[in-house]
Design an enzyme around this catalytic site. Sequence first.
Site, PDB file in Angstrom:
ATOM      1  CG  HIS A 194      -5.490   0.605  -7.885  1.00  0.00           C
ATOM      2  ND1 HIS A 194      -6.050  -0.653  -7.809  1.00  0.00           N
ATOM      3  CD2 HIS A 194      -5.123   0.914  -6.612  1.00  0.00           C
ATOM      4  CE1 HIS A 194      -6.033  -1.079  -6.564  1.00  0.00           C
ATOM      5  NE2 HIS A 194      -5.465  -0.154  -5.807  1.00  0.00           N
ATOM      6  CG  ASN A 245      -4.893   8.628  -0.823  1.00  0.00           C
ATOM      7  OD1 ASN A 245      -5.372   9.308  -1.732  1.00  0.00           O
ATOM      8  ND2 ASN A 245      -5.593   8.255   0.225  1.00  0.00           N
ATOM      9  CG  ASP A 273      -4.353  -2.740  -2.561  1.00  0.00           C
ATOM     10  OD1 ASP A 273      -3.938  -2.010  -3.485  1.00  0.00           O
ATOM     11  OD2 ASP A 273      -5.504  -2.639  -2.095  1.00  0.00           O
ATOM     12  N   GLY A 323       9.344  -8.988  12.384  1.00  0.00           N
ATOM     13  CA  GLY A 323      10.500  -8.783  11.514  1.00  0.00           C
ATOM     14  C   GLY A 323      10.218  -8.905  10.033  1.00  0.00           C
ATOM     15  CG  ASP A 372      11.215  -6.177   5.445  1.00  0.00           C
ATOM     16  OD1 ASP A 372      11.218  -5.609   6.558  1.00  0.00           O
ATOM     17  OD2 ASP A 372      12.238  -6.628   4.901  1.00  0.00           O
ATOM     18  CG  HIS A 399     -12.086   0.452  -0.473  1.00  0.00           C
ATOM     19  ND1 HIS A 399     -11.455  -0.293  -1.441  1.00  0.00           N
ATOM     20  CD2 HIS A 399     -11.110   0.889   0.368  1.00  0.00           C
ATOM     21  CE1 HIS A 399     -10.159  -0.316  -1.190  1.00  0.00           C
ATOM     22  NE2 HIS A 399      -9.921   0.393  -0.103  1.00  0.00           N
ATOM     23  CG  ASP A 443      13.159 -10.923   7.512  1.00  0.00           C
ATOM     24  OD1 ASP A 443      13.474  -9.715   7.516  1.00  0.00           O
ATOM     25  OD2 ASP A 443      13.397 -11.684   8.466  1.00  0.00           O
ATOM     26  CG  HIS A 452      -9.170   3.606  -5.529  1.00  0.00           C
ATOM     27  ND1 HIS A 452      -9.878   3.436  -4.368  1.00  0.00           N
ATOM     28  CD2 HIS A 452      -7.950   3.018  -5.317  1.00  0.00           C
ATOM     29  CE1 HIS A 452      -9.135   2.766  -3.494  1.00  0.00           C
ATOM     30  NE2 HIS A 452      -7.963   2.509  -4.044  1.00  0.00           N
TER      31      HIS A 452
END
EC number: 3.1.-.-
Length: 557
Positions: free
Chosen positions: A69, A231, A73, A44, A46, A365, A440, A138
């Site tokens: 960037h 991407n 992440d 549950g 997110d 990477h 959450d 990247h």
Amino acid sequence: MSHIKIVPLGGVRENGKNNYVVEVGQEIFVLDCGLKYPEDSQLGIDMVIPDFSYLDENKDKIAGVFLSHGHADAIGALPYLLEKISVPVFGTELTIELAKLNVKNYPPTKNFKDYHIIDEQTEIDFADSTVSFFRTTHTIPESIGISIKTVEGNIVYTGDFKFDQSAVPMYQTNFSRLAEIGNEGVLVLLSSSSNAESNIQTASERQIAEEVYDTVRYWDGRIIVASVANNIQRIQEVLDAAHKSHRKVVLTGHDLEQVVKTAIRLEKLELPNDKLIINERQMKKHRPEELLILETGRMGEPIKSLQRMASRRHRSINIQEGDLIYITTTPSIAMETIVAKTEDMVYRAGGVVKTISDNLQVSGHGNQNDLKLMMNLLKPKYFIPVQGEYRVLAAHADLAHEIGIPYQNIFITSNGDIVEFEKGKMRMTGTTQAGNVLIDGLGIGDIGNIVLRDRKILSEDGIFIAVVTINRKQKKIVSKPRITTRGFVYVKASKDLMKESASMVEEIVTKSLDDKDFEWAKLKQDIRDQLHKYLFEQTKRRPVILPVIMEVNQKKH
């Protein structure tokens, strides 16, 4: 002599959630502020973000957040940091625009405006240091590494990178700038380790573009392409392939539309023609072989969205006979089981699966050769591998040793470890609070291990509810126990179990009412304990047991 401290708050011994603190003198530089997506056991949830307690305690020292960037992440947790601490945010034009989308979509930070656009020519002077930048390659334009120049040497953070000798200008690495930073002297390097176990040469983006085009043009039916929303390079390759193959492209999801519109506006994404993209309502006007659906899912994660399509739970598109599902993202090892399950669901729904990694080694990477080249260009005295689980950090450490960095100058850290440079030497000196904060819905950090444990039990063994009404003054049961269960047993086939459980609850309540030291908490705990023992003996299952005791006061008329 500057006092230097480096603290990873996220991004080591895990995939994603990059967040690194560099403290020089009385100033703190925050490098990236990312999230990671939940593991299977985090039911549950997110997303997962770093614990910002250390930054909150030292907020008066923070000079700014520097973003490498525009992937989740690196920027995904920014709204939650800015909600706590209002500090300047630095990044390239595209990175800042993508960060703004995240920040504006989060109500508490929608009015934040303290952004600063930088490029590789930018140098920013602070009290004891100067921050500058260098271009890297990247899967998204305007990726950069960050260099913090101090009197002790440069502190360099690479961000995500690889080396691609055939990269188009928008994605090219600035090798001369890297060599220049190396010649100035690098005290410590924080380098991405995501692909440190691989010595296989990754495919160039030109090869990937050809592979995408060949896949698209030779398929006779409808194509659903699964990609990560940010991407940009892969999205460009898919758009180009669709155009050459005379297909229309349907974008699914608000996240993807925002990213694509932003990239087009900033001229980081080029539409081959103005009529290439159509909306979902226009799909009916075209034959399946004329359509390509680009799917990224919520928050840019496409795999779970494919599962919804395969099980006919997607809001607008379901997989049908003859569809090609083309997965153009390379999942981490931790995701392999989920991807395999997804492929099985697709085939059962009538589709066919192809992944971009079937024929090519694809990664955004750097492999082992790339990582060694980065270290040879920068020639660091000390080395901290970041961005990856322990095994890849250790593999990266071994590569650093191969090129001449002694193991005593290499630090494999955990989140919260403090690495300090004092009196001419760098060493690990302690730890600070760092961990996972679970998001959450609108809840931030209010889901802990106990809640997750209950969710896990509910998902595996269900819930068992015992409801009884009592009159405590008269010391009697007004309404006999009623048993309700969900996800535990099939009630009609387990009548004896239900009857015996109800009798047990009645006996426990009666005994408790006769006790002159009646306690609500003790009564409920007794019911839980005895039912837990009995149900496990009978079924070898451990449901969540929820006693509901209601009290009434009957008045005499």
